[in-house]
Design an enzyme around this catalytic site. Structure first.
Site, short mmCIF file in Angstrom:
data_model
loop_
_atom_site.label_atom_id
_atom_site.label_comp_id
_atom_site.label_asym_id
_atom_site.label_seq_id
_atom_site.Cartn_x
_atom_site.Cartn_y
_atom_site.Cartn_z
N ASP A 148 0.96 -1.09 -0.22
CA ASP A 148 0.02 0.05 0.11
C ASP A 148 0.73 1.25 -0.18
OD1 ASP A 148 -2.32 -1.86 0.20
OD2 ASP A 148 -2.23 -1.55 2.59
N1 URA Z 1 -1.05 -5.77 4.10
C1 URA Z 1 -1.67 -4.51 4.05
O1 URA Z 1 -2.60 -4.52 4.74
N2 URA Z 1 -0.95 -3.55 3.44
C2 URA Z 1 0.49 -3.93 2.80
O2 URA Z 1 0.75 -2.99 1.99
C3 URA Z 1 0.85 -5.11 2.73
C4 URA Z 1 0.07 -6.13 3.35
#
Ligand code: URA
Length: 239
Positions: free
Chosen positions: A102
């Site tokens: 993310d």
């Molecule tokens: N899980 C998440 O919630 N976000 C990420 O970026 C990776 C794994």
């Protein structure tokens, strides 16, 4: 060499995805659209994907980036937000990120132009391990941690078994740091899992991916994988 294999070897995509790209009419050989993946290409043939020349036997690159928060882990962003590509601009290859983090997540992100390896590392059947450090709101008790590791309902589906360790707590700030090891990789998985036990994630960092860790790498910088690390990745996914 078969056209689909040529595209995979050139790092465009996995062989399976290359086959669909060919069937969709995105690929031309010597200026003509070819829709059969089994068509053979030879040295000297000009192969293009969406008008872009694709050279086979291109050198493969394997880069480990310590992604800072605030960057999107895609090659292009339609909203012109900063992407991780800006941090590897000096690598002379068409790299792409292996899987996603993310925008607000930091940590280990592998980037390569090796299509088959990238495909396998992200395919659920290979169960590649990812280790996250999640700073969560509140102080989860043992029961909650057990629920998290045994599987919780995320978007109507149960998360697979995960290994969960409580690393530390800050009673003062009312937060806890959890280490969560996953073998699956669904969208926003860690955040959804922690939301499911009512301890939302405040900060997320990926410590390790497929055995690779960022070590001393500063956020925003990258290093080239060693031969040994590349071999280990290949072995891990049966290549
Ligand atoms: N899980 C998440 O919630 N976000 C990420 O970026 C990776 C794994």
């Amino acid at each position: 060499m078969r056209l689909a294999k040529y595209l995979a070897k050139a790092g465009v995509s996995s062989r399976r995805r290359a086959e669909s790209m060919i069937r969709e009419g995105m690929v031309k050989v010597n200026g003509l659209v070819v829709e059969q993946p089994q068509v053979k290409v030879e040295a000297g043939d000009s192969v293009t994907v969406n008008g872009k020349l694709v050279k086979c036997f291109e050198k493969k690159h394997y880069i480990l980036l310590n992604k800072p928060p605030g960057y999107i882990s895609t090659v292009h962003d339609t909203h012109r937000r900063p992407t991780v590509m800006s941090m590897v601009e000096d690598v002379d290859a068409r790299l792409y990120p292996v899987g996603r983090l993310d925008a607000d997540t930091s940590g280990v992100l592998l980037m390569t132009n090796d299509g088959e390896l990238a495909y396998r590392l992200t395919h659920p059947s290979f169960q590649v391990k990812k280790i996250y450090h999640a700073r969560v709101k509140g102080l989860p008790n043992r029961k909650k941690l057990k629920q998290l590791s045994e599987g919780v309902n995320i978007g109507g589906e149960r998360s697979a078994r995960a290994s969960v360790r409580l690393l530390n707590v800050s009673v003062e700030n009312n937060t806890a740091l959890l280490e969560i090891t996953l073998s699956e990789g669904r969208k926003r998985q860690v955040k959804k899992m922690c939301e499911a036990i009512n301890h939302p994630v405040l900060k997320l960092h990926r410590e390790r991916f497929a055995g690779l860790s960022s070590g001393d790498l500063l956020e925003g910088s990258y290093r080239v994988l060693t031969e040994k690390e590349i071999k280990n990745l290949y072995r891990l996914v049966g290549l």
